[in-house]
Design a protein around this motif. Structure first.
Motif, mmCIF file in Angstrom:
data_model
loop_
_atom_site.group_PDB
_atom_site.id
_atom_site.type_symbol
_atom_site.label_atom_id
_atom_site.label_comp_id
_atom_site.label_asym_id
_atom_site.label_seq_id
_atom_site.Cartn_x
_atom_site.Cartn_y
_atom_site.Cartn_z
ATOM 1 N N TYR A 37 0.830 -1.196 0.000
ATOM 2 C CA TYR A 37 0.000 0.000 0.000
ATOM 3 C C TYR A 37 0.870 1.254 0.000
ATOM 4 N N LEU B 289 1.988 4.597 -2.889
ATOM 5 C CA LEU B 289 2.077 6.029 -2.626
ATOM 6 C C LEU B 289 3.473 6.559 -2.920
ATOM 7 N N PRO C 170 7.531 15.391 0.900
ATOM 8 C CA PRO C 170 6.084 15.633 1.019
ATOM 9 C C PRO C 170 5.287 14.330 1.051
ATOM 10 N N THR C 171 5.700 13.369 0.213
ATOM 11 C CA THR C 171 5.004 12.079 0.208
ATOM 12 C C THR C 171 5.257 11.331 1.509
ATOM 13 N N PHE D 269 5.893 12.576 4.382
ATOM 14 C CA PHE D 269 5.099 13.253 5.400
ATOM 15 C C PHE D 269 3.667 12.729 5.374
ATOM 16 N N PHE D 270 3.110 12.664 4.179
ATOM 17 C CA PHE D 270 1.743 12.177 4.041
ATOM 18 C C PHE D 270 1.618 10.742 4.533
ATOM 19 N N ILE E 225 1.839 10.492 8.373
ATOM 20 C CA ILE E 225 0.633 10.909 9.094
ATOM 21 C C ILE E 225 -0.488 9.892 8.904
ATOM 22 N N ILE E 226 -0.723 9.503 7.653
ATOM 23 C CA ILE E 226 -1.807 8.555 7.378
ATOM 24 C C ILE E 226 -1.546 7.225 8.071
ATOM 25 N N ILE F 210 -2.203 7.596 11.814
ATOM 26 C CA ILE F 210 -3.638 7.705 12.096
ATOM 27 C C ILE F 210 -4.314 6.350 11.957
ATOM 28 N N GLN G 298 -5.646 3.012 14.853
ATOM 29 C CA GLN G 298 -7.015 2.503 14.851
ATOM 30 C C GLN G 298 -7.099 1.052 14.434
ATOM 31 N N PHE H 174 -9.270 9.802 19.830
ATOM 32 C CA PHE H 174 -9.228 10.917 18.903
ATOM 33 C C PHE H 174 -8.253 11.989 19.362
ATOM 34 N N ILE I 257 -4.638 10.897 18.892
ATOM 35 C CA ILE I 257 -4.223 10.974 17.489
ATOM 36 C C ILE I 257 -4.088 12.435 17.051
ATOM 37 N N LEU I 258 -5.018 13.270 17.511
ATOM 38 C CA LEU I 258 -4.983 14.680 17.125
ATOM 39 C C LEU I 258 -3.688 15.330 17.577
ATOM 40 N N THR J 71 -0.803 14.185 15.526
ATOM 41 C CA THR J 71 -0.837 14.747 14.178
ATOM 42 C C THR J 71 -0.449 16.222 14.183
ATOM 43 N N ILE J 72 -0.991 16.980 15.145
ATOM 44 C CA ILE J 72 -0.661 18.402 15.202
ATOM 45 C C ILE J 72 0.836 18.575 15.428
#
Lengths: 311, 419, 277
Positions: free
Chosen positions: A186, A190, A227-228, A230-231, A234-235, A238, A242, A289, A292-293, A296-297
């Motif tokens: 997966y 990306l 940038p990728t 980083f994405f 984070i993803i 997150i 879960q 939540f 995770i928040l 992420t922040i």
């Protein structure tokens, strides 16, 4: 005379700029409107309802009464919730970095002119399309204490392998291994996409300068890929926080190892849909939540330190 | 000339329309067209359910039944979701989770309907009727039932020279046989001491004179000495070395062990008949089944599905007509013909018994006279988990079964009083 | 000149690592295929057998007979195509705005959007069921599609891609008098094709495999998707793994094909080892 003209010019420029600013704003809101309307209708209302219900004793059929912070107090006193947090944190901290590094490595290799790259890419992508029931079936067999291949190989180097899926100390590693295995493909997709954005001229220039593949990777590819990365980071964080389906499939719900393996969302599911304590379950999800928040922040805050968008 | 032609045609058309509409209104007033949704979870039973639904519509042409199938794993989630949203199927399958639905008032009590239509509840096993009774009210008509039997491997019995189990067997006999059948050199165990309630210790608890849940569903029976004796039966078997350990049984399920000849005897449900008797290559010509060995007395756990009516259904009369039909003899016969379940209606079980002549399936029916309903309360899933937590430790020997049972009783009583 | 025939050359090691990795990746898939041609009895044997005694290719026709695969395929394809298209459109326009335009409350809105990803998806189950019920769309094809048209994940992904485009392109276009939509459509969108393709693949895959939502929202077999339909194979007590695997193979090969076709758009960069071609 000239200062007046430049003053006028500046005023015109300023008016142009502010007109443009409002123009920008209008376009921005128009362009995010379709998405945001949909998200608000299908997701936001539910999201705030969820937050509200964490202060109630909502049951399986929608009956509720206000109970203040009783759910949260109960969570603080509930050792299963604390253990589930520990399990989830451990699971995330181990599997995310490994998965990202492996995917990065593989994506890079498969982005070069290697023979059979299409076949390799497809093979690495197969875990992502393999049916979850099949994934669980084979990995449970591989990890089986009595019949599994893994213990078979361990025996050959004279290690007595544990009953992986039932030993509270080791069960979580089975889930970690399967999680990494199924997420490499997966993340690879990306990273492959991100690698496309790197102009070949960079590589050409570097090779002309005589750089070897290591230098190219670390000095050119990696920075341009941030940038990728980083994405993906984070993803991955997150979604790994879960984790649920994997545990549901790999560990039987009557296993001794469940308490040392179950995740927060697993607890959420059990409380919401098996026990019918929706209010309590909601409170659990709210705490997750916020965790995770915050994570992420924190990442967003510091991302400018290592992410470069424009080279 | 043309104008009057127009007027006449308008008149004719209006008269025709009035006639059609009044005719239609007359029919609708007489027989409201109703569609009922009927929710089930077993795909193997879909054909028989659709046959029953079609037969019903032949009797009541104004009522159509839409059979909805949801897989077991998602059935309860979907049911609860749709009921919470104010909808849900009109008629649906129910099981031991019934108290949760009854106490929340989402299913219809049917006592008045049973009385009004003279339904004879004696047509069903008493324990089944009891299963669907909550707080003095009846909430469902029984559909089918299952009991637990002693499945055994004839080949292993022959090899050890032991006579097959029969109705004279008791705890001592089965323990002795298990000892004789165990051959650790071959990795074969006499019996699998499963750590499950319905197939395992609930039966022996009842056989020892104990109980899991008091009839008023307010107290746990786990601190009673008889109950503990029923649990200890299995611990003794493990300690005697005639059963695989719980670690082995979690790694490889007791069913798999039985199906590969590693375990000679297994307490398991009547629902496994097709698997053991037809599907599994190993067992289909080697196994048979007997009644459960008795303890202080004979007992077996019975469970079965029931037909419930949604409290918010828009068509309660029609829903009741359908439930009545579902619970009746004709529908039971259709179910029996599939051979997949044992219908609850008296006298219709023969077909199931005869569906597999190689197996002595009659034992499952013979045990009805001393059957005990599977225990359920509103918080059943919660105290099932409590049982799992402590009994797993007792099965591994970490704590004594007495301590485990007392712990379970304490926590279970707390959950019951919270109901 | 590097000796390409050296046994331990970099290229060989790379192929070795890739092959080992590929084998580990593919073993469960091969197991799926092998299981799909066993008999039910063979699938439950302990210790597990690897090869079936006689390949049961009839399992495939049995699955097709048991279930309306035609409806499943149709529903799955339609709902997936709609969701992919919907997400590509809605997420890309929003992503462009988040990436290239400064506007008030941008960061807060974006964070709020990301927040949706931070709660378990089951949280939305009942509210979305209610919405669909209020719209009178229970047990329909639109019910499968609607909530999936909007994605925070997709917006975030495309935003990252949009942010890598140099500002100069934008400034030039603005000077030429283009408005933002034209810039988005004519200039930026073509430049982030790899991102669009990645999103397309991942969204298609998610939609193809989603089983909980279709099962909860639709009840008739002819309104279900492939994954949801296959869930019926898993019974309360027993699961016919052979049929389940056969059904899964029937369900999944379009996704594999899609991946093979689409990832040809991922053109490789320069060779990292050896000399330039």
């Amino acid at each position: 005379m000239e200062s007046l003209k430049s003053n006028q010019k500046n005023k015109i420029k300023a008016r142009f700029r502010s007109k443009r600013k409002y123009n920008d704003w209008m376009w921005a809101y128009i362009m995010i409107a379709p998405l945001m309307v949909g998200i608000m209708y299908f997701y936001f209302i539910a999201f705030f309802q969820n937050f509200f219900f964490s202060f109630t004793d909502l049951n399986a059929f929608g009956k509720w009464s206000f109970i203040g912070i009783a759910n949260y107090v109960k969570i603080l006193k509930d050792p299963t919730v604390w253990q589930a947090f520990k399990n989830t944190a451990f699971f995330t901290i181990v599997s995310v970095p490994i998965s990202i590094c492996l995917a990065l490595f593989v994506a890079n290799l498969l982005n070069s002119k290697i023979k059979g790259r299409v076949i390799y890419r497809t093979l690495f992508f197969l875990p992502v399309v393999t049916m979850p029931a099949a994934v669980a079936m084979i990995w449970r067999w591989l990890f089986s204490g009595d019949f599994g291949i893994i213990n078979y190989f361990l025996k050959m180097i004279s290690i007595e392998g544990p009953s992986w899926l039932n030993d509270p100390k080791y069960a979580i590693f089975t889930v970690i291994i399967v999680a990494i295995w199924s997420s490499v493909g997966y993340n690879m997709v990306l990273f492959l996409a991100g690698l496309q954005g790197i102009s070949p001229t960079y590589y050409e220039a570097a090779t002309i300068d005589g750089a070897n593949s290591f230098t190219i990777f670390f000095k050119i590819t990696l920075p341009l890929l941030t940038p990728t990365i980083f994405f993906v980071l984070i993803i991955s964080l997150i979604s790994t926080f879960q984790v649920f389906d994997l545990i549901l499939m790999m560990i039987t719900d009557t296993s001794v190892a469940l308490e040392q393996t179950q995740s927060i969302v697993y607890l959420f599911y059990k409380n919401a849909f098996v026990y019918g304590d929706r209010g309590y379950a909601t409170a659990i999800s709210i705490i997750l939540f916020f965790v995770i928040l915050i994570v992420t922040i924190a990442q967003i805050k510091y991302h400018s330190k290592w992410v470069t968008y424009d080279v | 000339m043309k104008k009057s032609l127009l007027k006449i045609s308008v008149l004719v058309v209006s008269v025709l329309m009035i006639l059609t509409f009044s005719l239609a209104a007359a029919t609708t007033a007489a027989e409201k067209k109703v569609t009922l949704t009927y929710s089930i979870w077993d795909s193997k039973q879909l054909p028989s359910m659709e046959t029953i639904a079609n037969n019903f519509t032949e009797l009541y042409p104004n009522i159509t039944i839409k059979v909805e199938l949801t897989p077991w794993a998602q059935y309860w989630m979907k049911l609860d979701t749709s009921i919470t949203a104010g909808g849900g199927p009109d008629v649906f399958w129910m099981n031991v989770f019934m108290p949760k639905y009854a106490s929340n008032g989402v299913i219809l009590p049917i006592d008045d309907k049973i009385e009004a239509d003279n339904i004879d509840l004696g047509n069903y096993p008493e324990a089944l009727v009891e299963l669907y009774n909550y707080d003095g009210k009846q909430y469902a008509l029984p559909k089918d039932f299952d009991t637990i039997g002693l499945w055994y491997n004839k080949m292993l019995f022959d090899a050890a020279g032991i006579k097959y189990p029969d109705e004279t067997w008791d705890w001592n006999t089965v323990t002795d046989a298990a000892k004789k059948l165990t051959d650790t050199s071959k990795g074969i165990y006499g019996i699998a001491a499963r750590r499950t309630g319905q197939e395992g210790y609930y039966n022996t608890i009842a056989q020892a004179g104990g109980f899991v849940l008091s009839p008023d569903k307010k107290t746990s029976g786990y601190d009673k000495p008889e109950t503990i004796a029923g649990l200890k039966f299995w611990i003794d078997l493990i300690e005697a070395g005639v059963s695989p350990t719980i670690q082995q049984m979690t790694d490889t399920s007791p069913v798999s062990l039985f199906e590969s000849g590693k375990v000679a005897m297994l307490y398991d449900g009547s629902w496994m008949a097709i698997e053991y008797g037809k599907t599994n290559e190993y067992t289909k010509d080697k196994v048979d089944v007997a009644v459960l060995p008795k303890g202080v007395k004979q007992a077996v756990i019975i469970h079965g599905l029931g037909y419930c009516i949604n409290a918010k259904t828009k068509n309660p009369e029609e829903a009741w007509l359908f439930v009545q039909y579902l619970g009746g003899k004709e529908a039971a016969v259709v179910q029996a013909e599939t051979g997949t379940v044992i219908p609850a209606f008296k006298g219709t079980q023969e077909l199931w018994v005869e569906s597999m002549p190689s197996l002595n399936l009659k034992v499952f029916i013979d045990m009805l006279s001393y059957s005990v309903p599977l225990a359920g309360s509103i918080n059943t899933p919660k105290w099932w988990d409590v049982e799992t937590k402590y009994f797993t430790q007792a099965w591994t020997g970490k704590i004594s079964i007495e301590d485990a049972a007392k712990q379970v009783a304490t926590e279970m009583n707390a959950l019951l009083s919270a109901e | 000149m590097k000796n390409k025939n050296s046994f331990f050359s970099g290229k060989f090691i790379i192929y070795l690592i890739l092959s080992l990795g590929a084998i580990i990746m593919v073993i469960p898939f091969i197991w799926m295929i092998l299981t799909s041609i066993k008999t039910f009895g063979e699938t439950t044997q302990m210790p597990p057998i690897i090869f079936p005694h006689i390949p049961q290719w009839k399992n495939y026709s049995e699955v097709l007979r048991l279930f309306p695969f035609g409806s499943f395929y149709l529903n799955t394809v339609i709902s997936t195509v709609c969701k992919v298209f919907g997400q590509l459109v809605f997420c890309s326009t929003a992503a462009y705005a988040f990436a290239r335009i400064e506007f008030p409350a941008k960061n807060i809105i974006f964070l709020a959007l990301l927040s949706i990803l931070m709660v378990p998806s089951q949280v939305f189950l009942i509210p979305q069921y209610r919405i669909i019920q209020q719209l009178n769309l229970l047990n329909t094809l639109p019910a499968l599609i609607l909530p999936g048209l909007f994605s925070a994940f997709g917006t975030f992904l495309l935003r990252q891609f949009f942010m890598t485009i140099p500002k100069e392109l934008e400034e030039a276009a603005l000077l030429d008098g283009c408005n933002h939509f034209q810039i988005y459509y004519k200039i930026m969108l073509p430049l982030i094709k790899p991102g669009l393709i990645a999103l397309g693949i991942l969204t298609a895959l998610w939609s193809w495999n989603d089983l909980l939502w279709p099962l909860i929202i639709n009840s008739s077999p002819d309104k279900l998707t492939l994954s949801a339909g296959l869930a019926f194979m898993q019974g309360q007590y027993t699961t016919n793994y052979a049929l389940l695997m056969a059904g899964s193979i029937l369900a999944i090969w379009p996704m594999i094909l899609l991946f093979i076709v689409l990832q040809n758009y991922f053109i490789e960069g320069i060779a990292l080892t050896g000399t330039k071609a």
